[in-house]
Every structure is written in structure tokens, then in C-alpha cells.
Design a protein around this motif. Sequence first.
Motif, mmCIF file in Angstrom:
data_model
loop_
_atom_site.group_PDB
_atom_site.id
_atom_site.type_symbol
_atom_site.label_atom_id
_atom_site.label_comp_id
_atom_site.label_asym_id
_atom_site.label_seq_id
_atom_site.Cartn_x
_atom_site.Cartn_y
_atom_site.Cartn_z
ATOM 1 N N PRO A 117 0.802 -1.233 0.000
ATOM 2 C CA PRO A 117 0.000 0.000 0.000
ATOM 3 C C PRO A 117 0.834 1.283 0.000
ATOM 4 N N SER A 118 1.994 1.273 0.665
ATOM 5 C CA SER A 118 2.714 2.545 0.740
ATOM 6 C C SER A 118 3.553 2.846 -0.497
ATOM 7 N N PRO B 67 8.518 4.542 6.806
ATOM 8 C CA PRO B 67 9.596 3.838 7.515
ATOM 9 C C PRO B 67 9.958 2.542 6.820
ATOM 10 N N ARG B 68 11.211 2.177 6.876
ATOM 11 C CA ARG B 68 11.709 0.961 6.220
ATOM 12 C C ARG B 68 10.937 -0.266 6.696
ATOM 13 N N GLY B 69 10.743 -0.363 8.010
ATOM 14 C CA GLY B 69 10.086 -1.536 8.592
ATOM 15 C C GLY B 69 8.685 -1.737 8.038
ATOM 16 N N GLN B 70 7.992 -0.640 7.860
ATOM 17 C CA GLN B 70 6.619 -0.750 7.353
ATOM 18 C C GLN B 70 6.611 -1.338 5.949
ATOM 19 N N ARG B 71 7.522 -0.803 5.124
ATOM 20 C CA ARG B 71 7.566 -1.288 3.749
ATOM 21 C C ARG B 71 7.999 -2.750 3.695
ATOM 22 N N LEU B 72 8.958 -3.106 4.531
ATOM 23 C CA LEU B 72 9.429 -4.492 4.587
ATOM 24 C C LEU B 72 8.265 -5.416 4.916
#
Lengths: 588, 338
Positions: free
Chosen positions: A302-303, A447-452
Motif C-alpha cells: 500500500p505505501s 519507515p523501512r520496517g513498514q515497507r518491509l
Amino acid sequence: MLDIGKRCALARSGIWSSDDHQIRLPAIAFVHNDRISTPESAELLLSKNKVNSSKLTLIDRGSVFLPSDERGDITISPDLPYPLSLGEMEYPEGEEKTGAVVVQKGDDNVFQESSRKEIQIYVMGNAIEFIRHPKEFVDEVVRLRQAIGYGSMIYLPGIVDPSNLAILCYCGGDIFDSTRIIWESRSGHVVSPEGRWPPSDSEAGSFTKILNKNYAAMQDELYKTTHHIRNGSLREFVEKRAVHDPWMIAALRHFDLVHYDHQELHFSVTGPNFHANTKESLHRPDVVRYRKRIRERYRKPPSAKMLLLLPCSAKKPYSMSRSHSLFRRAVKDSGVQHLVHEVMVTSPLGIVPRELELFFPAQNYDIPVTGHWSKDEISIVQEDLLNFLGKNAYEHVVAHLGSEKDFVCDILDDHYSTSNGNPTSAKNLSGLTETLSSLTNQNSKVPRGQRLSEDMTSRCVYQFGNGGEVLMESVEIKGRYPNLKIFSNGIQIGMLVQERGMISLTLDGAERISQKDLYCVQIDDFQPEGNLFAVGVEGADEELRTGDDAVIRYEKDVRAVGSAVMNWKEMTESHRGEAVRIRHRKKA
Amino acid sequence: MTKLEDCIPEKRVFPKGDVNKYVSCWTEKDVLGGEVVDALVVILRTSGCSWARKKGCTMCGYFNDCHPDADGENILHQFGKAVEKSNGQTMLKVFTSGSFLDEREIPRETRADILDIASERFKQVIVETRPQYVTEESLKESVSQVAGLQVALGLESANDMVLKHSINKGFTYDDYLKAAGVIKQAGATIKTYLLVKPLFLTENEAIRDAVNSANQIKGVTDVISLNPVNVQKGTLVERLWRRGEYRPTWLWSVVRIMEECQGLGPRIISSPTGGGKKRGAHNCPVCDADVLKGIAEYSLGQRNDFGDLECGCRERWMDTLDLQGFTQSSIDIQRYYG
């Protein structure tokens, strides 16, 4: 008794045990009589009379007009060989059929449950007539396999030679015979996978020499075909063989286009690397399945607000290639890499989102790269891309492409093209970085974590379908790509395994998938100790294919998880063979 | 579900040949009392076979040689014309494309007239009929006119499965046996036709079926005539043959049957119609003429074995015997394997 060791498409390799004999499948039954010798290494013989031999012999009793009284280790019941052109004929009532039976057009009695127990081999009647009718052959062999299931063998009499053995196995044939090559030998033809040849000077005129040479060619091809079945690479081998004969190409095309569902059910979701060198490889059922799943199952992270279209690379997975490390560096330099969705444009897969690059066959195919795209390839990419854009909305589309640029950009509405000529040139790469960063001012960073986590959700949904996102509820991702692990409260749920190209579940992961009733195999109330055998399977999710992660449960109680060795249908119907190779099981 | 009889093509409207002209007439060699003699053969144009009018047999195209309006007068006229051609033949074969004894085909009076004329000129007269027309009455009457009467029955096979599911013959082996009893009782002799290679039988089965049939009827019949199927117009055989789904028998098979029937009792003869041609029994162009000659000589008692006949195609024929059944089909494998 039939023990199938390996399945590849509809082909099987395994062992058929009868009394003291063990016959390796696929098998060739060699005609045995006083005029024609059989090769030393023959395991199975074909004869009209009882043979004084230690080898297993298939006895043919002839037609209902003059059935012989001969009986052997296994006997082909008398048939009435009406030609196909007569249509669905009425057959006289004969004696009870056992052992091996000939299946004729319109005669479905042999498929009845009551007779099936006694029947080990179904012989395709009139198979020889299909030498003229590739499409009808394929229809018939599909009908046969669907009618008899997996516990019996299909014998395709009178049609095999070294050139078509692979495709006949691929379609589901288990047993063949030496009739045709004997005939060819008498005609003075040397047969090979590449077709017929005149004999050499030293062989010319000698039936025996030619026959022995042809036997050797047949056995060599049997060896190769068996190897490819075991290796999971039969499809590619069939494509190589098929180019020698329009019959085979016609059969393969018809099989691909008309019997996709039947084939797809039997295609593993994992496999070895392969070349997609032929036109036929565009229609490989595993390739078509990949494209269908992108349409039907896949949804973008989604992002990801910007779609970045990239060319594929020869080295797989793409991200390990030189060109893609350059692309990724350029994307990273833009500072907004977590807003960018990298999607590769490629043949024959159409499009591959970055996070799916490990899924079979995305990291397994190889194509000849010339920069010249065929119309078929172009339309695959265009169709898939349009469909993808229809379902997945982006704020911007950036095309950073090489030879595919023109036909891709043709179908894009508003977009930015950042490459002119070689996409890896320094100029093009810096252009890409600039474009991406210039487009992102209005977007907030992610944030990186969200995309991961979103990328992992994409994989879960691709692998398990709608509901697969359950694996990603309140979890964190650990590890370095591609070795990513999913943890929930310190307990591992699953991990992305590069070799399999998918997520391998732990029992805790399996529990979550079970809650959604996905990819489950139902068993009775027992705790599997070794692997799960088909005899213990009571039901299975119809999505399950060979190679898939399978959740084994009694009612709703998860007992084990592992990878499927059969598709759902075979494990449900069969009474023998390993169904699921178990990875984790509940402690007693 | 289709029955075999539904596969047999509709018989076309009978061609309008000259109703007063016989179909054909020729002289051939045959054997009488151990001696080779000349025989006059007459094929009369009648209204045709009663069975063919229903559906008929899978291989029979003789309905092409009929005339729906042929009455007794026409037939007698035809016969008169033919007999004019006779010049000392001792044997007469008077055939129709149906049954000589079927009174709907040849009225009783006409039959009597024909046999009267025949008895004056010929020592032996051979007629053909389906068993159902063999009655004590018809036989007594005929034998009283012609002492040397031989009745030929087209049994084709003594195997009821073959009669029903391959030939669609419309009668059984038992019907044949009953008719043969009546013929014998009346004092006539019997000739039996056996079909060589009915539809759907492999080459090997064709040999075995003929040999089995010959053995079954050896005590019943005086003469066995082996009739290899020839591909006649408008038949199911022709339809399948055109598609490569049927091959007329090899002449080697006829030879093999004769060899296996050696010393059986009845005289074994064969004169393959269309022999050596695509539509008839054939081997290969190299040997067809020689083998046909051998079969003709054997039929006339001029040879007792075929040991001198050899050809390269024999191996191919033997392959056919050995392999065809394994294909679980009866099609012409040569045409499929190419």
C-alpha cells in the motif's frame, strides 16, 4: 502395486511391483516372440503367449472375436477394436475385465468403481489412430487420467518411438511398447529423438543391426525422460523434442490451451531452472499460473506510491544482478526508496514485482535476450501491465527501460521515461535518481520496517491467496534479504526460503493459516510421526499443488506442517505414497 | 451408442442397367470329378438380395448389380442370352447378387425354367443362396431337375461373434448348419464361402478365423471357397479402407490358410476377386502375380504346396501377424506408420 516416486506434470516415475517383479516406470514393454529378439535390459515383455522368461510379461489375449486362453503375469482383456471413425459404439457384453483393459471410445463401463479395483492398467484403444489426430489424442489421454485417477497405469500401445516418448509421458503415459520401432526397423529406418534416418553402410540391409540400434535409442530416450521427470524438468525437455514433429507441437499447444486446468493441477509450484526458448514456453502452465496469480491474488504494497518499471536481468534473482544493483543504488540515492515499487517487465512472465522475484518461476527462467520482442511477448507484457495498473493504483509511473521501452510506454498514460538507450548508463541512472526524488516532495516518507512488512504481506497473499495476510498480524521481520524471518512475540512463524522461492511455515504459522482454512490437509485424529501418507488424507484444500506448504490438521487442530508431494486431488484419492513431507510436527 | 448395422451406408438406389442384360458372363477353370474343366459363370441381374435391402453385410456391394424391376421374364431372357454363349462347358455357375432360391428374386417358375435348360447342357450346376431360402421343398424340386446340383452358402465364418459384430450377416452358424443338413438330405452337394479378413479382425485373427471355421465345417461341406474381402463400392468396408482403417488381406494369409487346411477333407479353393490390386487381397507388386497363380493352381489341384513362393514382403507380412494385435486396433498399420 504402484509406488510413484516423482511426479512432473502428468508424468510419473516410480516402481510397479507385481509378484516378484519390480518394473521401473515409465516402462517399455518389448514385444517377445520367436522372430524378434528383445534387449537384454528389458524389464517388461509383451507377448501373445506365455513366455518362458523370468521377466514380467504382459499377455495380450487378442480381440473378442478370437480371444486366446493364454494367461500371464498380467493379461490384457479381449477388446473389440472398432476404428474411431465409427463413433461411440455399442459393445457386446464380455467377460469380466481384470488386469489390463482396453479403453474404447464410448465404453465407460471399465471406469466403474466396481471394475476399477481389479484393473491395474488401462490401455488406450486405437492409440495408433491418433498418429493422425494430435488434439484428439490429448483429449483422450486427459479423459483417461481423469477417469482412472492415479492408482492405475496408462498404457499407450503402438505409438512410441524415441522422438515422442517424452511428450507421451508428459501427457500421462506410464507404459509403452516396441511395436512401432520394430516396424520402423523392418522399413530400414534408424529412429532417433530427431526423427528417422537412413542406416549407415554397415547397418544397411540388416534388420537385426537396425533393430538393436533402435532399441538402444529407445532405451536412451527412456533414461533421459526418466531423468527429467525426476529432475522436474520434463516440460523443457518436451519442448526441445516437440520441434521435430508438427504432431508434437500440435499436441502440446492443444494441451496447453485447452487443458490448462488439468495440467496446472499437476504442475509443481517449485522447480529447477529452465530455459524459455520456444514459443511453446510462453504457454507453460507454471508460467501461465504465475501470470494468473498476479492478476487474481496479488496486490501491491500500500505505501508504494511510485511504480518503477525495470527491465529483467539474465542473472536471477534479479536483485543479485549487476544491472539491478545499479538500479537499486539509483533508487536508494533518491532517498525515497520505500515509496518506490520496482516491477520488472519480462517475457514470458509479463511482470514481476520486486518482492516476488524469488517465487517460482521468477528466479528460475532464462530467455534468449536479443532486444527483439515477438508480438506474442509484447502482448503478454502489455496485457499484464494494463491489468496490473487497473488493479493497483500509483501516483506516478516511471519507466526505466531498454528495448522494451517503446511498447511499454505506448500503453502508459501519464508517465516519466528516465532511460534513453542503455538503462545502466551513468546518465540514465542519475536521471532516474533525479526523477524519483523530484516526484516525491508531496509524499511523506515511509519507515523501512513498514515497507518491509508490506512486501512480506504481498508474498503471503501471493502464496496463500486472500487471507494469507493473517501471517503478518502483529509481527516483525528479522534477517537480511533474502533470508527474512517472520516473528511474533519472539516466536518464528515462517521464513522466506530462497531455494523454494516461498515462505516456509512453522507450526505457529500453520496455526494462523489454518484459522483461515487455507492450504489445509485434513487427517483423522492421529499425530503424524514420519511423513504424511496419502492413505491418511481425508481431504485437502483444492488450492494445494505439489511443492506447496501444507497445513496438516485434525478438524481444526493443527498437527504438522510440511511441503506437499502430491496435489490435493491425488492425496485425497490415493491410498499409497507420501502426500506431505513434514517439516514440523506437534510434540506428543 | 451406435450399433454396427447403423454404420453400414444406406444402399443407393439401384442403377438402371438394362433389365434384360445379365451383369456378366465368363468362362473359368474349375474341377469336376478330379479333372480340370471349363465352367460357364453367369451373373444374373435380379432385384437383389433381400438382406441387402435391409442393411446388408459390411463388405457386400453387390447391390450395385441389381435392377429393382427385374421380373421372371427379364431374368429368363438374360439367362437365355448367356447360355447362347456356352460352348461345351461342363459346369455352370448361375449366380445373382442375392439368393438364387429366394422366390422374391427369382420366381419359382423361372427358377424351374433355368434349371431345366441348365440340366440339358451341364453336368454340374452351382447356385448360391442365403440359408433361410433352403427348404426341403425348394431343394427337392431343384435336385429333381439337376442331379449334379451344388448349393453354395456364404457362411463367411463359423464364429457367431464375427457374423454379428463384424459382418452383420443376419444369420448364425446354426442357421447354416440347418440349411446344410437340408441340402445334403436332398442329395445336393455343398460349397461354403469363407470370408478372409472380415472387418475389425487383425491379419492374424483373419487366418485363425478362417482355419477355425474350415475345421468346424469340414464334415459338412464338400468344397470350401476362401473369399478374401475385396473393397466394393458403397460399403462400410470401403469407407474404412479409404481412411486407412482397413486393409484387404495379404495373399500370404490365403496361402497360409490353404496350407493349414491341407488334408482337411473338403476341397479348398480360392479365386481372390481383385487379387493383386489395392482393393483386393494383395502382397506387393513384386510377387502378387506369382502368388495368385500359385493359389489358382492349388485350387485346381495342380499343386500341393507353396514352398517355392518367396518374396521380401513376407517378413513385413509376418510382422503384421506378430504386431498388429498389440496396437489394439484393426487399422492398416502400414498406412499409419508410413
